[in-house]
Design a protein around this motif. Structure first.
Motif, short mmCIF file in Angstrom:
data_model
loop_
_atom_site.label_atom_id
_atom_site.label_comp_id
_atom_site.label_asym_id
_atom_site.label_seq_id
_atom_site.Cartn_x
_atom_site.Cartn_y
_atom_site.Cartn_z
N ASN A 50 7.38 4.13 5.77
CA ASN A 50 7.59 3.15 4.75
C ASN A 50 8.73 1.94 5.04
O ASN A 50 8.96 1.26 4.12
CB ASN A 50 8.24 3.97 3.56
CG ASN A 50 7.17 5.04 2.79
OD1 ASN A 50 6.09 4.72 2.58
ND2 ASN A 50 7.71 6.18 2.53
N THR A 51 8.74 1.97 6.34
CA THR A 51 9.67 0.85 6.93
C THR A 51 8.94 -0.27 7.13
O THR A 51 7.71 -0.53 7.15
CB THR A 51 10.27 1.25 8.13
OG1 THR A 51 9.35 1.61 9.16
CG2 THR A 51 11.14 2.68 8.15
N ARG A 52 9.70 -1.45 6.99
CA ARG A 52 8.87 -2.81 7.06
C ARG A 52 8.26 -2.94 8.59
O ARG A 52 7.29 -3.50 8.56
CB ARG A 52 9.99 -3.71 6.84
CG ARG A 52 9.29 -5.34 7.08
CD ARG A 52 10.47 -6.28 6.87
NE ARG A 52 9.94 -7.90 6.79
CZ ARG A 52 10.58 -8.63 6.57
NH1 ARG A 52 11.90 -8.77 6.37
NH2 ARG A 52 9.93 -9.87 6.48
N TRP A 53 8.89 -2.43 9.55
CA TRP A 53 8.23 -2.17 11.06
C TRP A 53 7.08 -1.66 10.74
O TRP A 53 5.96 -2.14 11.62
CB TRP A 53 9.41 -1.67 11.73
CG TRP A 53 8.91 -1.72 13.24
CD1 TRP A 53 8.30 -2.72 13.80
CD2 TRP A 53 9.01 -0.51 14.06
NE1 TRP A 53 8.05 -2.52 15.12
CE2 TRP A 53 8.59 -0.99 15.42
CE3 TRP A 53 9.58 0.69 13.97
CZ2 TRP A 53 8.57 -0.20 16.56
CZ3 TRP A 53 9.54 1.51 15.20
CH2 TRP A 53 9.04 0.87 16.62
N MET A 54 6.99 -0.42 10.49
CA MET A 54 5.52 0.36 10.46
C MET A 54 4.69 -0.08 9.49
O MET A 54 3.41 -0.14 9.80
CB MET A 54 5.92 1.78 10.10
CG MET A 54 6.56 2.64 11.34
SD MET A 54 5.52 2.92 12.70
CE MET A 54 4.60 4.31 12.32
N ARG A 55 4.94 -0.83 8.34
CA ARG A 55 3.96 -1.44 7.71
C ARG A 55 3.36 -2.84 8.18
O ARG A 55 2.23 -3.02 7.65
CB ARG A 55 4.48 -1.96 6.37
CG ARG A 55 5.10 -0.74 5.50
CD ARG A 55 3.65 0.03 4.89
NE ARG A 55 3.95 1.07 4.22
CZ ARG A 55 3.06 1.98 3.58
NH1 ARG A 55 1.85 1.73 3.95
NH2 ARG A 55 3.52 3.08 3.08
N SER A 56 3.79 -3.39 9.25
CA SER A 56 3.06 -4.34 9.92
C SER A 56 2.25 -3.70 11.02
O SER A 56 2.57 -2.86 11.55
CB SER A 56 4.19 -5.27 10.43
OG SER A 56 4.67 -4.60 11.37
N ARG A 57 1.26 -4.63 11.33
CA ARG A 57 0.04 -4.08 12.21
C ARG A 57 0.81 -4.11 13.74
O ARG A 57 0.59 -3.16 14.42
CB ARG A 57 -1.12 -4.97 12.14
CG ARG A 57 -2.35 -4.33 12.97
CD ARG A 57 -3.39 -5.26 13.16
NE ARG A 57 -4.53 -4.84 13.77
CZ ARG A 57 -5.64 -4.01 13.35
NH1 ARG A 57 -5.26 -3.42 12.09
NH2 ARG A 57 -6.38 -3.41 14.00
N THR A 58 1.46 -5.08 13.96
CA THR A 58 2.16 -4.97 15.05
C THR A 58 3.34 -4.03 15.49
O THR A 58 3.24 -3.29 16.28
CB THR A 58 2.82 -6.48 15.36
OG1 THR A 58 2.13 -7.55 15.03
CG2 THR A 58 3.60 -6.72 16.59
N ALA A 69 -6.94 1.75 12.51
CA ALA A 69 -5.67 1.52 11.72
C ALA A 69 -6.24 0.70 10.28
O ALA A 69 -5.73 0.51 9.19
CB ALA A 69 -4.68 0.66 12.22
N GLY A 70 -7.35 -0.01 10.24
CA GLY A 70 -7.81 -0.78 9.24
C GLY A 70 -8.70 0.24 8.30
O GLY A 70 -8.00 0.76 7.30
N GLY A 71 -10.03 0.27 8.76
CA GLY A 71 -10.95 0.95 7.76
C GLY A 71 -10.52 2.49 7.57
O GLY A 71 -10.49 3.14 6.37
N TRP A 72 -10.15 3.45 8.60
CA TRP A 72 -10.04 4.72 8.40
C TRP A 72 -8.67 4.90 7.72
O TRP A 72 -8.84 5.90 6.95
CB TRP A 72 -9.69 5.23 10.16
CG TRP A 72 -10.04 6.68 10.10
CD1 TRP A 72 -11.13 7.42 9.69
CD2 TRP A 72 -9.34 7.74 10.57
NE1 TRP A 72 -10.91 8.63 9.95
CE2 TRP A 72 -9.76 9.15 10.64
CE3 TRP A 72 -7.76 7.78 10.85
CZ2 TRP A 72 -9.27 10.36 10.64
CZ3 TRP A 72 -7.15 8.89 11.27
CH2 TRP A 72 -7.97 10.27 11.25
N THR A 73 -7.56 4.37 7.97
CA THR A 73 -6.44 4.30 7.00
C THR A 73 -6.56 4.21 5.80
O THR A 73 -6.33 5.08 4.88
CB THR A 73 -5.28 3.40 7.69
OG1 THR A 73 -5.08 3.85 9.03
CG2 THR A 73 -4.09 3.54 6.64
#
Length: 228
Positions: A141-149, A209-213
């Motif tokens: 839930n951190t901003r860091w993990m919420r970004s793809r990079t 990370a896109g479709g499967w998530t």
């Protein structure tokens, strides 16, 4: 707070004690010890039953994700260091939380080694992949993990951390007396394998990370699975 969940910390403590015991036993009783650590990994789920009833479909979901993570190793067996397991564990924890990530990582290591071979390294792999899922769930839930990079950087870092944890076992298992030269040689020899693991994490996370998530999140929201 998520950071101080007693069940997860207890399970983590049992794992640390278990891998320390593995170092002492080396090549004896590692299968039994692995099963004990598997129970430790499941401890958060057992204790969750005290808070609310864990549905059968949630257990099925954990089993399926663990199986997917375990089987994903097989097609890449000929490529040392390339392990899609980490990406599957990270994304599972990203969607379903630290408890699920810890369990899926530990179970995937034990199950996949039915094919690759059980050994005194198995508890260490269970710990390393369990920690991969645990930290991914803690930080999801951190901003860091919420970004793809940020997610890709997290996977890259854990490619090295996984190898560094396993290097501890390698050093302990060697008959040579401990020295910092031995440590440097071990970590130096494993660098390219760790790099391959880190880069493969980035590759598989970028693909999944896109479709499967989104599919996993849809299941979680629709059926209320593994809500924290």
């Amino acid at each position: 707070m998520v950071w101080f969940r007693a069940p997860l910390l207890i399970a983590l403590g049992l794992f640390v004690a278990g891998i320390a015991l593995t170092a002492a036993l080396k090549d004896r009783h590692y299968v039994l010890l692995s099963l004990v650590l598997l129970l430790a990994a499941l401890l958060p789920l057992f204790l969750r039953l005290e808070r609310r009833q864990l549905e059968s479909r949630e257990l099925v979901l954990l089993a399926v994700l663990s199986a997917i993570a375990a089987v994903s190793r097989i097609p890449f067996a000929a490529l040392p260091g390339v392990k899609p397991v980490s990406a599957v564990v990270i994304l599972s924890a990203y969607v379903f939380g630290a408890e699920a990530g810890f369990v899926i990582g530990a179970v995937a290591a034990l199950v996949s080694n039915i094919y690759f071979g059980q050994g005194p390294w198995t508890p260490w792999q269970m710990f390393a992949w369990g920690m991969t899922g645990l930290t991914a769930g803690w930080l999801r839930n951190t901003r860091w993990m919420r970004s793809r990079t940020g997610l890709l950087i997290f996977g890259f870092i854990w490619g090295f951390l996984f190898g560094w944890i396993m290097n501890v076992w390698v050093i302990i298992s060697l008959p040579d007396a401990f020295s910092w030269g031995l440590v440097a040689a071990t970590y130096g020899a494993g660098f390219y394998f760790d790099l391959a693991h880190a880069l493969s994490n980035v590759f598989f996370l970028a693909i999944l990370a896109g479709g499967w998530t989104k599919v996993l999140e849809r299941f979680r929201k629709k059926y209320g699975l593994l809500q924290e």
